[in-house]
Design a protein around this motif. Sequence first.
Motif: not given
Length: 302
Positions: A131-145
Amino acid sequence: MSSGVMSSCSNGSFGSDFSPPPPSLSQMFNMLDSAAELMMVHRDFHAALGTCNRGLESLACMELEENRCEELKAAFCMLGVQALAELNQWHGVFSWVLQQYEHLEIIPAKIMQTCILLFSKVGEPAVMQEATRVWLHCSSNGQAAGFRTVAELYLLHILLPLGHLEEARELISGDVGRTAFTEDQRQTALDVVEEKTRQNEELFLNPRSPPDSDAAARPASTRGTVMRKLEAMLRFLHRKCLMTGSGSFPLRKVFLAAVLLYMLFLRLDPAHPSSFMWISKLLTLIRQMWRSMFAPYYQALT
């Protein structure tokens, strides 16, 4: 006429007049405060979880600003996660979070961080790996705080404990690492991975030595140092007794201090509350002996 009751969140017009109005924003905040009070003050985790579930259901029926709605939803989920953990239902925490957000990629960073730490604490870091691997590789999350913190926790609490060192190197050197860390931070992370690799190699070459042998040796080494200092102090007191007259030095206090030191370091645990009284007495004796031994020199100087 049908006797069924329409849901309060129904989009149909029939029966809408009989639906209760959705709660106001102030009511939602009151519900959130109530959930927090139930958990933190009353320690009623079942009631807190029920309040969080009702709050999340009510949010689904409200038309609020997206940011305000997401903040409330994340707050209810954080409390719900903590309540489930306190109820020892940690195994169902992440599936419960997924029920609220439906899509893994849109889970807030702070909830991901909480789940990683929770499953790491219970010794099941693998639950959050995919789950964390998928979350980290989601481009929209790259700008998350909290993106950098999630990446750091993924590295330290999932990949390294599971021994996935090659994946850890790829994470640091890849897109996730370049997005989350500075150059210095990436180098530090690589150093941590290499140190873990070295420890694994040493463990493989010396299978008889347990992985925590160094940690176990440190308290023994510290205890040995303390005992050497104690021995040196007793030798000093012995020399002082020999150099001074029998009437000018409090021999009883010396022997009493020696007995107290023996009890504290060999028979009692200095960190245990029951030892505080003896430590206080020992400190008083040492102060009295110090004044007896060195007060004349101070008075002569003054």
